[in-house]
Each structure stands twice: as C-alpha cells, then as structure tokens.
Scaffold this motif. Structure first.
Motif, PDB file in Angstrom:
ATOM      1  N   LEU A 140       0.833  -1.204   0.000  1.00 51.01           N
ATOM      2  CA  LEU A 140       0.000   0.000   0.000  1.00 51.01           C
ATOM      3  C   LEU A 140       0.870   1.256   0.000  1.00 51.01           C
ATOM      4  CD1 LEU A 140      -3.060   0.836   0.255  1.00 51.01           C
ATOM      5  CD2 LEU A 140      -2.604   1.110   2.692  1.00 51.01           C
ATOM      6  N   ALA A 141       1.874   1.268   0.848  1.00 47.47           N
ATOM      7  CA  ALA A 141       2.758   2.427   0.919  1.00 47.47           C
ATOM      8  C   ALA A 141       3.508   2.625  -0.395  1.00 47.47           C
ATOM      9  CB  ALA A 141       3.746   2.259   2.074  1.00 47.47           C
ATOM     10  N   ALA A 142       3.990   1.526  -0.991  1.00 55.95           N
ATOM     11  CA  ALA A 142       4.721   1.637  -2.255  1.00 55.95           C
ATOM     12  C   ALA A 142       3.827   2.159  -3.364  1.00 55.95           C
ATOM     13  CB  ALA A 142       5.303   0.273  -2.639  1.00 55.95           C
ATOM     14  N   GLU A 143       2.597   1.685  -3.396  1.00 54.64           N
ATOM     15  CA  GLU A 143       1.665   2.123  -4.443  1.00 54.64           C
ATOM     16  C   GLU A 143       1.399   3.619  -4.354  1.00 54.64           C
ATOM     17  OE1 GLU A 143      -2.987   1.477  -5.787  1.00 54.64           O
ATOM     18  OE2 GLU A 143      -2.113   0.216  -4.214  1.00 54.64           O
ATOM     19  N   TYR A 144       1.077   4.097  -3.158  1.00 51.42           N
ATOM     20  CA  TYR A 144       0.726   5.511  -3.030  1.00 51.42           C
ATOM     21  C   TYR A 144       1.940   6.422  -3.093  1.00 51.42           C
ATOM     22  CZ  TYR A 144      -4.152   4.524  -2.646  1.00 51.42           C
ATOM     23  OH  TYR A 144      -5.431   4.135  -2.965  1.00 51.42           O
TER      24      TYR A 144
END
Length: 410
Positions: A140-144
């Motif tokens: 999630l962190a990498a995507e955003y």
C-alpha cells in the motif's frame, strides 16, 4: 457523414497487483476491458470503452445517421431500449457508443474533445484510487508513493470491513502523501461500495473521525437508499459521495431532492452525454461532480467544460493492453493533449493477442451473501475470496513495466 457500422473488441487491464473492494478481490489482477469502435463512410472511427451487451438491439438507432448529432442520437438510443430497460450493462453500451460518437464529432472538427466542448484548461485535477483492499501495508505504501511522485495529494482507499484496519491504512497513506508534499496535509476518502447499513455507516465513520479528517465517504449504503444516505450524511462530518452506479437522471433526482448526496459521481462507462446532463443537474443544486473509473478519458475531456467538476479518479498509471492516450499525469492532474477527438489509439493486433478473459466467480462485482449484516468486522480486514499470492509485486519504482501516464519531463 454517415455511420456505417461498428466492431467490438475486448482487451485486458493488467494491474500487476490484486484489486478489489469490500465485496471481493480479483486475485490475479487482470480485468476485462470491452471496447466499441463506430465506423463512418468518411473513414473516421470513434472509440468508446464500455460494455457492448445487446449492441445489436441498440445500434439500429445509429445506423446511417450523421454521428455529429450526438445528443439527439443519445436520446434515440435510450428510446430504442426503453421497453426492456436501459440500466446496467445496456446503459453502458449506450454510453460506449455515445463516447465513440463524441470522438468522431471532435475528429471531424479537427479539435480535441475538450476544446470542442468549450473547455479552457486542459488540466483535470485528479485523486489516487488504488482499488487496494487486498494489499499489505508495504504494498500500500509503495503504491501511493508512486501516485505521490506524480503530484497527487488526495487518495481514496477501499475499506469498510474493520474500523481499526481502515484507520491504520488511512493513516499510513496520509503519512506517505504528507512526506511527499513536504508536510502539506493530504485529502483522504474511504469507499465501502455499499457494504453497510445506515447505523453501521454512522458508527464506522464516526469512529474514524475521532482521529482522521475524511473528505468523503463513498457509497456507505445501497445506491438507491435516498433516506439512508441522507441519514448517514446528517450523522457524520464527511461528505457523502455516490452516483457511480446510477443510470439516468431519474435515479439521481430522488437523492438530490432528499439531500442524500454531497459529491455527485458518474461512471466513465455511462458516457459523455450522461455526465454532462448529470453535471448540469448537480450544478443546479450547487453540488460538485466527480467522474470515476479506470481510464475515464471521455469524462476527463467533458470535465473541462463543466463549472462544478471537483476531481477525477486515477486508478492505475498503466493503460489496458493495446490502448494509448494523448495525455499524461503531472502535478496531481491529468493533462490532456491536442490530438483530435479523444486522443485514443488502438493497437488491434496486441488487443487480439490478449485472448478471451473468462468470467470469474469471485470479485468486487459479486455482492457477498452477508453484506450489510456483519456483527463484527472481518478477521483480517480483507474481503472474502482468494487473497493475493506472495509473488505479486507491489506497484512501485522497481516495477519493470513502463508507465503510460508519465510526467511531462519523462
């Protein structure tokens, strides 16, 4: 100029990650993208991305007509289907054909559609929306972080199954966006895709609002529940956003009359004419509009011409296989190009090579049996159905697949 025929295609969106919402997940990260191409006797073809269910019944309303009479032909298609109904995929077929006609009209005029519709600014504000309920915290962190690198400062997460899990994920994305924006506070939204009852919605959002500032809660209860949506809106601070699954002005009027919607949404697959009419209705009630959908190119062009556009959804930084668009993402906005029409180009051999994508028996398109009747949240905070496997790579800088919405500099 006369309409001479049509052809249909189906390609795939390869998300590179599991995608879904509170109702279910596509674990393989692959979804079908139907396409309609409308042909004319002057060699100009228009493209619409959307269903082509029952197109044999709808197309006679267009056959041998001048495609530049778009709005009149839109109503003609509605009349063609009125006995059997024009909701759901049939309405989507009308919307795909309508979008293709607008593409033809603008190409014939030698202008991009945004210019033909009266737009002045080619920049369309965007927010990030990753269909992300099945992602781990790291994913999630990498995507955003990737969204943030394109200047996006607002994000909509999928949730609704567990209050603490939703709070944790919203805070995680908030921190990612805040760091990228050098301390500026980002905007946060939560989409639960009709998963709650009225009381569940007020309780869940009220608990989140103890520590978070949400711009909106999306589809907290069933789409047609005007009284329930209004009750939720009165019980929380956040705005209520809904409308992506409503088809026709007749479905919006009861919600607006009841004060049940604060942000009026329309789906990309319902077409340009529908969006323009819903936008006018919303504007008459001082309400903003927000298009949703993957690759919502037709509505991006239309959004430049309406006074009440708020922001458009950016789901993925990659386009479906075999499709390219004359636009890019920079500074938190879609930036439309100058190619005549929609600026859509199809690589039909590549699309054909993708082969058929069989229907799935699980996913966000299927409502769970006990939706809205959960006493407690899901144990792991994820929807029922297959979870993603460990070999799915996160959307991040290390991915090898080229971005198709690059920044201007790249």
């Amino acid at each position: 100029m006369r309409i001479t025929g049509y052809r249909t295609l189906t390609t795939v969106q390869e998300w590179g990650r599991p995608v879904g919402d509170a109702n279910g997940v596509f674990a393989d990260g692959v979804t079908s993208v139907p396409i309609v191409v409308v042909e004319t006797d002057e060699g100009i073809s228009g493209v619409g991305m959307g269903p082509h269910l029952d197109i044999e019944r709808i197309f006679p309303a267009l056959d041998n007509e001048d495609p530049r009479a778009v709005t009149a032909l839109y109503d003609r298609m509605l009349r063609q289907a009125f006995k059997a109904g024009h909701a759901g995929p049939v309405f989507g077929t009308i919307g795909a054909l309508d979008t293709a006609l607008w593409d033809i009209k603008a190409q014939a005029a030698g202008e991009p559609l945004w210019r033909l519709l009266g737009g002045r600014d080619r920049r369309v504000p965007a927010y990030a929306s990753g269909l992300d309920i099945a992602l781990t915290d790291d994913e999630l962190a990498a995507e955003y972080a990737v969204y943030a690198s394109h200047g996006l400062r607002a994000a909509k997460l999928k949730g609704g199954l567990d209050i603490e899990r939703d709070r944790h994920r919203l805070c995680l994305v908030r921190d990612v966006l805040t760091e990228a924006a050098h301390g500026l506070r980002p905007g946060l939204m939560l989409d639960v895709n009709e998963a709650w009852t009225r009381k569940q919605a007020v309780r869940h959002v009220g608990e989140l609002e103890r520590t978070l500032d949400l711009i909106w809660i999306e589809e907290p209860v069933r789409r047609w529940d005007a009284e329930g949506l209004a009750a939720v809106g009165r019980g929380i601070r956040a705005s209520v956003a809904t409308g992506e699954n409503l088809t026709g002005l007749e479905q919006f009027r009861p919600l607006i009359a009841a004060g049940a919607v604060d942000v009026v949404q329309t789906s990309a697959v319902w077409g340009v004419t529908h969006f323009l009419r819903v936008s006018a209705l919303a504007h008459a009630h001082d309400l903003p509009v927000s298009p949703i959908g993957n690759s919502p190119v037709g509505l991006l062009h239309a959004a430049t011409s309406v006074p009440n556009h708020l922001a458009s959804e950016l789901q993925d930084l990659h386009l479906p296989l075999g499709i390219s668009l004359d636009l890019y993402v920079e500074g938190g906005a879609f930036v439309l190009g100058d190619a005549p029409g929609l600026g859509v180009r199809l690589d039909e051999p590549a699309i054909t090579s993708s082969g058929p994508h069989p229907p799935t028996t699980v996913g966000p398109h299927i409502r769970p049996e006990r939706a809205g009747r959960q006493l407690l949240g899901a144990v792991d905070g994820a929807p029922a159905g297959p979870r993603h496997s460990a070999d799915h790579r996160p959307l991040g800088p290390s991915r090898s697949r080229d971005e198709v919405f690059p920044t201007a500099a790249s």
